[in-house]
Design a protein around this motif. Structure first.
Motif, PDB file in Angstrom:
ATOM      1  N   LEU A  59       0.248 -25.476 -27.861  1.00 49.63           N
ATOM      2  CA  LEU A  59      -0.714 -24.391 -27.684  1.00 49.63           C
ATOM      3  C   LEU A  59      -1.956 -24.910 -26.965  1.00 49.63           C
ATOM      4  N   GLN A  60      -2.349 -26.150 -27.284  1.00 46.46           N
ATOM      5  CA  GLN A  60      -3.486 -26.752 -26.588  1.00 46.46           C
ATOM      6  C   GLN A  60      -3.167 -26.980 -25.119  1.00 46.46           C
ATOM      7  N   ILE A  61      -1.942 -27.432 -24.832  1.00 43.99           N
ATOM      8  CA  ILE A  61      -1.521 -27.639 -23.444  1.00 43.99           C
ATOM      9  C   ILE A  61      -1.560 -26.324 -22.670  1.00 43.99           C
ATOM     10  N   ILE A  62      -1.018 -25.271 -23.269  1.00 46.75           N
ATOM     11  CA  ILE A  62      -0.993 -23.955 -22.622  1.00 46.75           C
ATOM     12  C   ILE A  62      -2.412 -23.441 -22.385  1.00 46.75           C
ATOM     13  N   ALA A  63      -3.285 -23.644 -23.369  1.00 49.58           N
ATOM     14  CA  ALA A  63      -4.679 -23.218 -23.222  1.00 49.58           C
ATOM     15  C   ALA A  63      -5.361 -23.979 -22.093  1.00 49.58           C
ATOM     16  N   ASP A  64      -5.118 -25.287 -22.019  1.00 47.85           N
ATOM     17  CA  ASP A  64      -5.718 -26.097 -20.948  1.00 47.85           C
ATOM     18  C   ASP A  64      -5.196 -25.673 -19.577  1.00 47.85           C
ATOM     19  N   ASP A  65      -3.902 -25.341 -19.510  1.00 53.64           N
ATOM     20  CA  ASP A  65      -3.279 -24.984 -18.231  1.00 53.64           C
ATOM     21  C   ASP A  65      -3.629 -23.569 -17.790  1.00 53.64           C
TER      22      ASP A  65
ATOM     23  N   SER B  29      -5.084 -19.521 -14.498  1.00 50.42           N
ATOM     24  CA  SER B  29      -4.801 -20.354 -13.319  1.00 50.42           C
ATOM     25  C   SER B  29      -3.313 -20.394 -13.079  1.00 50.42           C
ATOM     26  N   GLN B  30      -2.929 -20.477 -11.830  1.00 53.65           N
ATOM     27  CA  GLN B  30      -1.517 -20.510 -11.452  1.00 53.65           C
ATOM     28  C   GLN B  30      -1.391 -21.251 -10.131  1.00 53.65           C
ATOM     29  N   THR B  31      -0.664 -22.349 -10.170  1.00 53.96           N
ATOM     30  CA  THR B  31      -0.524 -23.175  -8.975  1.00 53.96           C
ATOM     31  C   THR B  31       0.589 -22.683  -8.057  1.00 53.96           C
ATOM     32  N   GLY B  32       1.451 -21.841  -8.562  1.00 55.75           N
ATOM     33  CA  GLY B  32       2.592 -21.393  -7.764  1.00 55.75           C
ATOM     34  C   GLY B  32       3.838 -22.203  -8.051  1.00 55.75           C
ATOM     35  N   THR B  33       3.660 -23.440  -8.546  1.00 55.90           N
ATOM     36  CA  THR B  33       4.788 -24.298  -8.897  1.00 55.90           C
ATOM     37  C   THR B  33       4.815 -24.490 -10.403  1.00 55.90           C
TER      38      THR B  33
ATOM     39  N   GLN C   7       5.964 -14.488 -16.034  1.00 56.37           N
ATOM     40  CA  GLN C   7       6.288 -15.330 -14.877  1.00 56.37           C
ATOM     41  C   GLN C   7       6.655 -16.737 -15.350  1.00 56.37           C
ATOM     42  N   GLU C   8       7.270 -17.487 -14.491  1.00 57.19           N
ATOM     43  CA  GLU C   8       7.726 -18.833 -14.847  1.00 57.19           C
ATOM     44  C   GLU C   8       6.592 -19.839 -14.649  1.00 57.19           C
ATOM     45  N   LEU C   9       5.922 -20.146 -15.728  1.00 59.59           N
ATOM     46  CA  LEU C   9       4.852 -21.144 -15.700  1.00 59.59           C
ATOM     47  C   LEU C   9       5.383 -22.539 -15.992  1.00 59.59           C
ATOM     48  N   TYR C  10       6.465 -22.594 -16.775  1.00 61.32           N
ATOM     49  CA  TYR C  10       7.012 -23.875 -17.215  1.00 61.32           C
ATOM     50  C   TYR C  10       8.534 -23.902 -17.057  1.00 61.32           C
TER      51      TYR C  10
END
Length: 333
Positions: A181-187, A11-15, A48-51
């Motif tokens: 790692l859990q946050i990244i997996a959820d996102d 998933s990628q919101t663009g922001t 890409q810049e996810l965070y």
């Protein structure tokens, strides 16, 4: 130069999602570095810049971590964006680092609905601000006793990390990796999270069901099931100590057999080992809470303050009152 194919994200919101790290004075470097490096690697592995992230703190200038290293901050405790995720980074003497201004800022931003997490001892700051009332949480095992005494309305666990709604806490150290790692997996999916773990050579990813401390056999360096069971019973019964005869009976041994077992493997009697556990808890409470010495004595199974003081002096070569006074003096320097 190494080349690799970017990991496809789910998933990628663009922001990019922005994390705001609030560095408290004397914060633990490992906990902070482990968290922020997960975000850096997620960006790298995804191509890409996810965070993005920002470092802030009281005063907005510089802050020192527990190793003495100074960090330049990006700003002061200003108003944040509504979609920011706030991560407080605690460490040594978190009580002193949790100032009135920090507490007021935490409460203000929480009222605006921001997700707030605490790494290492920063669970104390969240609890002091009232943000963990009625919620599950965790904190570094060394601060567990004092936290449990002060915040009765918090359901304290011994997990490596806890996510309870929009309040997150970790036990410190490498548990920041497990949470992030859990946050990244959820996102963005487990594939990306696993790629980040692989880059960190982190092969044993833990969940919120894992406990933070080593098993008793590993800690004491002895694998004897009956000895482990007795020590576990001791650790779980500090306020109301159990007699050696009952401890022995509960594991199917005589008192003399239990004595020989402790002498053989730990070079001390069961009574002495139990006393050391109680005194260690007492020392933690003296240095991490404002409980009276009498109440500390009672919480550690001593019916008489004079007996407590005598035992404490014999073990630590100082009295409980002097210990607290010396600790307070160090904090004021």
């Amino acid at each position: 130069m190494q080349t690799y194919t970017p990991v496809e994200v789910e998933s990628q919101t663009g922001t990019p999602r922005r994390f705001v790290f609030v560095l408290l004075d004397q914060f633990t470097l490992l906990s902070f570095a482990a968290a922020i490096d997960c975000l850096r690697l997620a960006n790298r592995m995804a191509g890409q810049e996810l965070y993005t992230w920002r470092l802030i703190g009281e005063g907005g200038d510089t802050i020192s971590c527990s190793t003495g290293t100074t960090f330049a901050l990006d700003g002061d405790l200003d108003e944040l964006h509504r979609d920011d995720t706030v991560i407080l980074c605690g460490g040594r003497d978190v009580q002193a680092a949790t100032t009135k201004r920090i507490l007021n800022w935490i409460r203000r931003e929480a009222r605006r609905g921001l997700v707030m997490g605490g790494l290492c001892t920063a669970a104390f700051s969240l609890a002091k601000a009232g943000l963990l009332d009625g919620k599950r949480a965790t904190i570094h095992w060394e601060n567990h006793d004092s936290f449990a005494e002060e915040f009765l309305e918090v359901e304290l666990t011994k997990s490596v990390f806890v996510k309870d709604g929009n309040r997150w806490t970790t036990a410190g150290g490498t548990s920041s990796i497990d949470l992030f790692l859990q946050i990244i997996a959820d996102d963005h999916g487990e594939t990306l999270a696993n790629a980040v773990a692989d880059q960190q050579i982190y092969s044993a990813i833990r969940t919120d069901q894992d406990t933070q401390r080593l098993s008793i056999p590993t800690r004491i360096g002895v694998r004897h099931p009956k000895l482990s069971r007795v020590i576990q019973a001791m650790e779980q019964n500090i306020e109301e100590p159990i007699s050696p005869s009952i401890l022995a009976k509960d594991v199917g041994m005589s008192t003399r057999q239990l004595e020989r077992l402790f002498r053989r493997y730990l070079n001390r009697s069961p009574k002495r080992y139990y006393m050391e556990l109680r005194l260690q808890k007492a020392r933690n409470l003296l240095m991490q809470t404002d409980m009276s010495v009498i109440n500390v004595a009672l919480a550690c199974g001593f019916a008489s303050p004079s007996h407590f003081s005598k035992c404490y002096r014999s073990h630590y070569d100082t009295t409980p009152y002097r210990e607290r006074g010396a600790h307070a003096a160090r904090l004021s320097v």
